[in-house]
Structure formats: structure tokens, C-alpha cells
Design an enzyme around this catalytic site. Structure first.
Site, short mmCIF file in Angstrom:
data_model
loop_
_atom_site.label_atom_id
_atom_site.label_comp_id
_atom_site.label_asym_id
_atom_site.label_seq_id
_atom_site.Cartn_x
_atom_site.Cartn_y
_atom_site.Cartn_z
N HIS A 378 0.86 -1.41 0.34
CA HIS A 378 0.06 0.13 0.09
C HIS A 378 1.40 0.93 0.15
CE1 HIS A 378 -4.39 -1.53 0.40
NE2 HIS A 378 -3.69 -2.26 1.08
N LYS A 569 -8.76 13.94 4.09
CA LYS A 569 -8.15 12.51 3.51
C LYS A 569 -6.75 13.11 4.91
CE LYS A 569 -6.34 13.95 -0.30
NZ LYS A 569 -6.60 12.90 -1.23
N ARG A 570 -6.18 12.48 5.37
CA ARG A 570 -5.81 12.20 5.99
C ARG A 570 -4.30 13.35 6.24
NH1 ARG A 570 -5.18 8.58 10.83
NH2 ARG A 570 -3.58 9.24 11.74
N LYS A 575 0.59 14.67 1.31
CA LYS A 575 -0.42 15.09 0.04
C LYS A 575 -0.51 16.15 0.48
CE LYS A 575 -2.92 10.61 2.80
NZ LYS A 575 -3.54 9.81 1.43
N THR A 677 -8.25 6.43 -3.33
CA THR A 677 -10.08 5.62 -3.18
C THR A 677 -11.01 7.47 -2.78
OG1 THR A 677 -9.98 5.26 -0.62
CG2 THR A 677 -9.32 3.62 -2.56
N LYS A 681 -14.51 8.83 -5.21
CA LYS A 681 -15.93 8.75 -3.84
C LYS A 681 -16.24 10.27 -5.10
CE LYS A 681 -14.67 5.41 -0.32
NZ LYS A 681 -13.83 6.39 0.95
#
Length: 842
Positions: A378, A569-570, A575, A677, A681
Site C-alpha cells: 500500500h 484525507k489524512r 498529500k 480512494t 468517491k
């Protein structure tokens, strides 16, 4: 602002849920009252909202139980190959509404509650999220369980029943504060304890080598108590099981101390054993080498393998008699999927069981093990890869360390026979990392001990083969595969966005819910004026509803006609929430400079949790809230720009925010996000994406058409080239005036006037050691955001691109992902057959 239609009112008008049968409603009301009275021992006059929720949950669960038992019986009768999905995280969210959707009960329950004078939405809000995961990895596992049941696979999810899940996040004076998530305090109506399947798990001790084999003795025993949760497929009457283990001290635990008067202490010490399942480690993409974490990893693996072997040996439902003893058939009957390296100990544990307990010769046991296990990777971030210190292993799991040494010895023999004299390759490919503290590389263990290794998006799988696992790929190319992640359309469309689901059903029927590829036919309607209007109307209603939610919870007045620009998101440097911050500041400065220009108004929302020990991530949250304080209170800006930090982002909040989003921010540095993911969505729910060519974004742009995507920034090869020549942040800082202005404002205390130095660490990191090259993509990102703003001013053109995105999102169903795992890794065939319902004759 006119109050939008509530979901309750809308559901009254919706066909996609299946109609409420009259007899069904009568039965539901009867059963609801029965549960209220007998299960909860409550009187209607003294019941609370929570009592009503529990009565409804129990009523819905009744519809699961018959199907659950029948499903398991049918597995024993047919004796199919079983799939075991091992994961230390299952981020399930709430269960009630999802169960009603999958059993086609939603309308009937809605009507029954309405007739009893209760509000369905209020009851749904009483349910606690089952937050047994950190983010993507755990939520993926939850989507996979839904798909495995919907595709009729004999599959089981195995994990830990954490007493405390991912912490609740509070924002206090702009800072993240963590609170324990006591999700079980009122009980959990969806689980069933199964003490009859309790299993012992051993730790510590020592090893004895005897002529007849190896014995692991003087161990400390902890009991694993299973709790089963039913997992219903979509309208096929199949109900699979998620089994989560809880740690219990055995009765005699430390009670030998009783003789010397330490009885009280001995009873209190039982907590030490039970701490194993107490709390979820809150790190996402970061390895924490703590003994308790290694205990958790072995605990779930040891208990689960005992269950797997028991089921393999047994013949029929509920039977204890052994009928199978020939383990060579294990790979034909069992597939074990390791969700990342956390359950990697399944490999040495299976070897221990086969060699030490079942007395198989090593070569035969190893062949069985490799054919049975498969590994999903992952992440490529080096700080996320698990490397356990040898001395910790030696103390906690001495036999497993011996087994790993033996696996490594044989593996290195094989490597050196293929590449004689290549000592450097031997060192790189060893399961044991030398140098400083010796460590076990868990990813290497997984690759060597599995027959299939997969990444979770095409670009990620390519990076694994080209870099991180290059040596292994060269040696065993056939092992490496790609399985692009997916999401379940049941939760992430039908349940969370009923308005959009209904508009789609009117155009193409209901079959897309179990075959998401059918969304492609929506391309035929991309110029259909009425369809464009309907899609835009649903989005506007979702925005109005979310604006009401924000006003209630944040006391902020939102302009529902502004663009809802969302990054949830985290919180993590890779990110790049910081890139988003720089855009906000730049946009703010532009409005201030030309206050009379026709700007496209935006409400920018950022949400997510920072791991409690991750200082930079917590500072990023503080910066976002500080920027919001300045921007939101500036009268010159008005409602043209608002910045909101969404507190306590979790599954339940995602279900509200995603349907309301116009723009989805997926802006990680190319080559760092394995898949993502959340991006899928947003796409399915009619948001446009601004993103880098990273993770699944690449395939999403391909499916929707790049012209319907906002792509910016460096590609993987650009990042590699920059790494080779060196990234120099000050070059950008000195060359781009707007970037310099934004950084100077952060550094000079413009957003923190009372503490001018508050953000010096962030500025220092961005200027001198930013691994994720925020400045390098700044200019292109700002230009791309200008294109976004320009397009948003043309609502019809915008909505056409939205339709292209929805139509292109079929590939990103977890049903497609699981079908590929089933056929290409597990060797089982998915099926859309329905099982007879319990009330049908068999």
C-alpha cells in the site's frame, strides 16, 4: 436560504430503494415494539432516542440472521475455496443504513418509523462510527467486504476488535486535540460474541529442539475471543462474516502469585494481556516499532490461522470432527490475502503450524505456504515500511525468528544460485537488514512467502517493479500484479447520494448498482438539456444541505452558490495540504489587490486527522485554522472566499461532504500516493478533480478523458529528474512574487499576529528540507486553479464535464477490483447468483 428537501422526504419519492411492502411495514412495527419491550426492557413512554435506535437495529438485524446462517451452511455444503482477508484495520463507519440498502428494507423501515412517529434520520445519527481504521487502508478493507459478499465469494474479514478506534478530533483554539473514541460504551447491536471459538495465543517463552521436532515452551498465553459481524451482499441474500478478535486474560493468568498474597495485583495484571486489543495505533503511512503493536500483529494472525485450519479440517456446519488431514490440498481450499505487511506474520506462523504441529517436511510446508498467501503493498514511502528489530522478535516470538532465519537462508541460497557472486544483491534482497540494529524487513518476507504481490494502482505497481522491489521483480516477474483500488457503489452512491442515484436510475435503470460499468451509457446524455439540469439540481441540493450542516456546526454562513473546493484525507506532508494553503493565500491576496473584480467565489474546506505524534501535520492544521481566522473575518473579501477546517473527518462526515463537493483536491507529489480512494468517491458523486498524475488519478483521467480533468504539476519522471539534480526551493521563492509574498506572510506572523514565530518550523521545512517539493508545483497549480474558476462561471460546460466523470467512474467499483483479485490471485469465480431468502423454501 430555502431549506432543502431532507433525505427522509426524498426517500419517500425514490424507487431505487425498493418499495415499502405493506405487510413488511406491519411486521417491522411489530418487531420494533417487541425489541423495545423485551430485548431492551423498555416502555415506549420512558424510551430515549438511543433506545429507539437499538430497537430498530435489532429489528433490521433479525433480517440478517436467517440469511447469515443459511449462507454459512451453504458454504459448508458446497465446500468452496474460502478467502481470508487479513487486515489490522476495518474502517466500517455506520452499519444500519448500509444494511437496509443491501437488504432492500430502507423504504419499509422509513415508513414503519414514520407511522410510529419517529424520524429515521435522527435514529441513524445515534449510531457510533466503527472507526477501526486510520484512512484509506481500513476503508478499502470495508469496501472489499461489501464487494466479496455482493459477488457471492465465501470470504471472511479478520482483524482486531479495538476497544478504542481512531481518536475523535477536536479543534481547540485552532489546534488538534485528541479524545478517546469510546465507540462501544453503549454496546454494539451488530456484533455477536462467539466464546465457543476462543483460541489461545502464545508469546515469549523459549525453544526446545527435540529429535521428534521443535517445542515452544514456557509461553505467556492470551486468549482471543471472537466477535462476529454480519456483512450482507447487495440484494443477493448472502451474508458473510467479519470476525474481530478481542484479547482476554486466561483465568489462571498470574494467579500463581496468589500464594504469596499478591491476589489483587494478579487480578489487576490481567489488564496487561487485555491491552492487546485496547486501542488502534493512529498512524497512517508511518511505522511505529512498539512491542504492543507487534503483539497486535501476531495476535490477529495466530488466532485467525487456528480458525482457518479448524475450518479446513472440519466437514460440515458447526461440526468439530476432523475429515481433512492432507495439507497439500490447503491452497485449493484457502486463500489468505495480507492487507499490507501488518499481517505478515501469517507466513512464519503458517510454517510453524505445518512444520512443528502438523509435522510436514519443510519443503512441502513452504510450497503450501507460498501457494496460499498473497500480499498487497500500500505504500512506497520509506518511513511506512515495517522493519522490526531482531531483539524484540527474539524476546516476543523466538520460534518465528528461527523460522524467518531459515526462510532467509534458503531464499539467499536461491538468489546466489541465480546471481553468483553478486554480494550487493544478496544484501539488498535479504529478509534481515544488517548495519546498526539488525531488523526484519516485513515487505521482503511477504514477497518471498507469497505467490502474488500487487500494488493498488497501475502507476504504483509500476513504481514497485522499477524501484522498491526491483530485485524481486527481476527474479520473479510472474509474482507481480496490479489491482487498482475501488469503492463500493452501495455506500458511496446509493446510500450517501440518493438524489444522484435516482437521476441515474431514471436514465439507465438500476442494474448499474451491481455493474458500475453501465454508467458509461450516461455519455449518451452529455448534451441532454434536461439531464444536465437534473445533475446540476442534485448537486445544488446537496450543497444547500451541507451548508445547513456547516451553519449548525461551525456557525459560519456559507454562500451555497460558491464553488465547494474540498480536500479531505489524512494530514500528511506528501498529500500537500500546504500547496492548498498557498493557493488560498494567493487567492486572498488577489481579492485584496483588486476587490472590484468579478472573482469566482469559493468555499475551501480541508479536513483530516494528524497522527498525534506527527508535529508537522499538527502545525499544518494550525496554519489552516489561522488562515481561516484571517480570511473569514476580512470584510473586503466577504463571501467570495471562506476557509473551513472540517473537524473530526470520518466515514460519516465523508458521506455528507462528498456529495456536496464541486472540486476535489488530489494534489500529492507524483509517485507518493499509492492509489487514493477518496478521489474515486468524489468522481462518482459528480465533483471535478484537480490533481497531479499520481496514484489512481492517472487512470481516472484516462477513463473520464483528460480534457474533463484538471491536471497539473510534475510527473513521476520529472520528480526523479529533480531528485537527481537537486530541488532548490529558494529558486522558486525568489522567482515567483506571489509565492514569496505568501511565504513572507506566513513567516512574518500575518496569520498569527499574537505569535509571529508560530509557523517558523513550516516555513523552514518548505524552504530547506521539503521532500515533497511544494514550490516546484506551485506555479502550475495556481494556473490550473484559474482554469477551474473560469469554467465554474459556465455552469453548463462544468456540468457536462461532471457527466463525463460520472460516466467514467465505472472502473473504480470495488466489485471490479475484487473480481480481479478473485480470478487472478485467489483462483475463485465471482457470481451474481442469489441465494434463496430464509422465508423461501430451500
Amino acid at each position: 436560504m430555502s431549506k432543502p428537501l431532507s433525505d427522509h422526504d426524498r426517500k419517500k419519492q425514490i424507487s431505487v430503494k425498493g418499495l415499502a411492502g405493506v405487510e413488511n411495514v406491519v411486521d417491522l412495527k411489530t418487531n420494533f415494539n417487541r425489541h423495545l419491550h423485551f430485548t431492551l426492557v423498555k416502555d415506549r413512554n420512558v424510551s430515549t432516542k438511543r433506545d429507539y435506535y437499538f430497537a430498530l437495529a435489532n429489528t433490521v438485524r433479525d433480517h440478517l440472521v436467517g440469511r447469515w446462517i443459511r449462507t454459512q451452511q451453504s458454504y459448508y455444503e458446497k465446500d468452496p475455496k474460502r478467502v481470508y482477508y487479513l487486515s489490522l484495520e476495518f474502517y466500517m463507519g455506520r452499519t444500519l443504513q448500509n444494511t437496509m440498502v443491501n437488504l432492500a428494507l430502507e423504504n419499509a423501515c422509513d415508513e414503519a418509523m414514520y407511522q410510529l412517529g419517529l424520524d429515521m434520520e435522527e435514529l441513524e445519527e445515534m449510531e457510533e462510527d466503527a472507526g477501526l481504521g486510520n484512512g484509506g487502508l481500513g476503508r478499502l478493507a470495508a469496501c472489499f467486504l461489501d464487494s466479496m459478499a455482493s459477488l457471492g465469494l465465501a470470504a471472511y474479514g479478520y482483524g482486531i476488535r479495538y476497544e478504542f478506534g481512531i481518536f475523535n478530533q477536536k479543534i481547540d483554539n485552532g489546534w488538534q486535540v485528541e479524545e478517546a473514541d469510546d465507540w462501544l460504551r453503549y454496546g454494539n447491536p451488530w456484533e455477536k460474541a462467539r466464546p465457543e471459538y476462543m483460541r489461545p495465543v502464545h508469546f515469549y517463552g523459549r525453544i526446545e529442539h527435540h529429535p521428534d521436532g521443535v517445542k515452544w515452551v514456557d509461553t505467556q498465553v492470551v486468549l482471543a475471543l471472537p466477535y462476529d459481524t454480519p456483512v450482507p451482499g447487495y440484494r443477493n441474500n448472502i451474508v458473510n462474516t467479519m470476525r474481530l478478535w478481542s484479547a482476554k486474560a486466561p483465568c489462571e493468568f498470574n494467579l500463581k502469585d496468589f500464594n504469596i498474597g499478591g491476589y489483587i495485583q494478579a487480578v489487576l495484571d490481567r489488564n496487561l494481556a487485555e491491552n492487546i486489543s485496547r486501542v488502534l495505533y493512529p498512524n497512517d503511512n508511518f511505522f511505529e516499532g512498539k512491542e504492543l503493536r507487534l503483539k497486535q500483529e501476531y495476535f490477529v494472525v495466530a488466532a485467525t490461522l487456528q480458525d482457518i485450519i479448524r475450518r479446513f479440517k472440519a466437514s460440515k456446519f458447526g461440526s468439530r470432527e476432523i475429515v481433512r488431514t492432507d495439507f497439500t490440498t490447503l491452497p485449493n481450499k484457502v486463500a489468505i490475502q495480507l492487507n499490507d505487511t501488518h499481517p505478515a506474520l501469517a507466513i512464519p506462523e503458517l510454517m510453524r503450524v505445518l512444520v512443528d504441529l502438523e509435522k510436514l517436511p519443510w519443503e512441502k510446508a513452504w510450497d503450501i505456504c507460498v501457494k496460499t498467501c498473497a500480499y498487497t503493498n500500500h505504500t512506497v514511502l520509506p518511513e511506512a515500511l515495517e522493519r522490526w528489530p531482531i531483539d524484540l522478535f527474539q524476546s516476543l516470538l523466538p520460534r518465528h525468528l528461527e523460522i524467518i532465519y531459515e526462510i532467509n537462508r534458503r531464499h539467499l541460497e536461491h538468489v546466489s544460485s541465480l546471481y553468483p557472486g553478486d554480494m550487493d544483491r544478496l544484501r539488498r534482497m535479504s529478509l534481515i537488514e544488517e548495519g546498526g540494529q539488525k531488523r526484519v524487513n516485513m515487505a521482503h518476507l511477504c514477497i518471498v512467502g507469497s505467490h502474488a504481490v500487487n500494488g493498488v494502482a497501475r502507476i504504483h505497481s509500476d513504481i514497485l517493479k522499477a524501484t522498491v522491489f526491483k530485485d524481486f521483480y527481476e527474479m520473479d516477474p510472474h509474482k507481480f500484479q496490479n489491482k487498482t483500488n475501488g469503492i463500493t457503489p452501495r455506500r458511496w452512491l446509493v446510500m450517501c447520494n440518493p438524489g444522484l442515484a435516482e437521476v441515474i436510475v431514471e436514465k439507465i435503470g438500476e442494474d448499474f448498482i451491481r455493474d458500475l460499468d453501465q454508467l458509461q451509457t450516461l455519455r449518451n446524455f452529455v448534451n441532454d438539456e434536461a439531464f444536465i439540469r437534473d445533475i446540476a439540481k442534485v448537486k445544488q441540493e446537496n450543497k444547500m444541505k451541507f451548508a445547513v450542516h456547516l451553519e449548525e456546526h461551525y456557525k459560519v454562513k456559507i454562500n451555497p452558490n460558491s464553488m465547494f473546493d474540498i480536500q479531505v484525507k489524512r494530514i500528511h506532508e506528501y498529500k500537500r495540504q500546504l500547496l492548498n494553503c498557498l493557493h488560498i493565500i494567493t487567492f486572498y491576496n488577489r481579492i485584496k489587490k483588486e476587490p472590484n473584480k468579478q472573482w469566482t467565489p469559493r468555499t475551501i474546506m480541508i479536513g483530516g486527522k494528524a497522527a498525534p505524534g506527527y508535529h508537522t501535520a499538527k502545525m499544518i492544521i494550525r496554519l489552516i485554522t489561522a488562515i481561516g481566522e484571517v480570511v473569514n473575518n476580512d470584510p473586503v473579501v466577504g463571501d467570495r472566499l471562506k476557509v473551513i477546517f472540517l473537524e473530526n473527518y470520518r466515514v460519516t462526515l465523508a458521506e455528507k461532504v462528498i456529495p456536496a463537493a464541486d472540486l476535489s483536491e488530489q494534489i500529492s507529489t507524483a509517485g507518493t500516493e499509492a492509489s487514493g480512494t477518496g478521489n474515486m468517491k468524489f468522481m462518482l458523486n459528480g465533483a471535478l478533480t484537480i490533481g497531479t498524475m499520481d496514484g489512481a488519478n492517472v487512470e481516472m483521467a484516462e477513463e473520464a478523458g483528460e480534457e474533463n480533468f484538471f491536471i497539473f504539476g510534475m510527473r513521476v519522471e520529472d520528480v526523479e529528474a529533480m531528485d537527481a539534480k537537486g530541488y532548490n526551493a529558494s529558486e522558486y521563492y525568489n522567482r515567483i512574487p506571489e509565492l514569496k509574498q505568501a511565504i513572507d506572510q506566513i513567516a512574518g506572523g500575518f496569520f498569527s499576529p499574537k505569535q509571529p514565530d508560530l509557523f517558523k518550523d513550516i516555513v523552514n521545512m518548505l524552504m530547506h528540507n521539503d521532500r515533497f517539493k511544494v514550490f516546484a508545483d506551485y506555479e502550475d497549480y495556481i494556473k490550473c486553479q484559474e482554469k477551474v474558476s473560469a469554467l465554474y462561471k459556465k455552469p453548463k460546460e462544468w456540468t457536462k464535464k461532471v457527466i463525463h466523470n460520472i460516466a467514467g467512474s465505472g472502473k473504480f467499483s470495488s466489485d471490479r477490483t475484487i473480481s480481479q483479485y478473485a480470478r487472478e490471485i485467489w483462483g475463485v469465480e465471482p457470481s451474481l447468483e442469489k441465494l434463496a431468502a430464509p422465508d423461501d423454501p430451500k
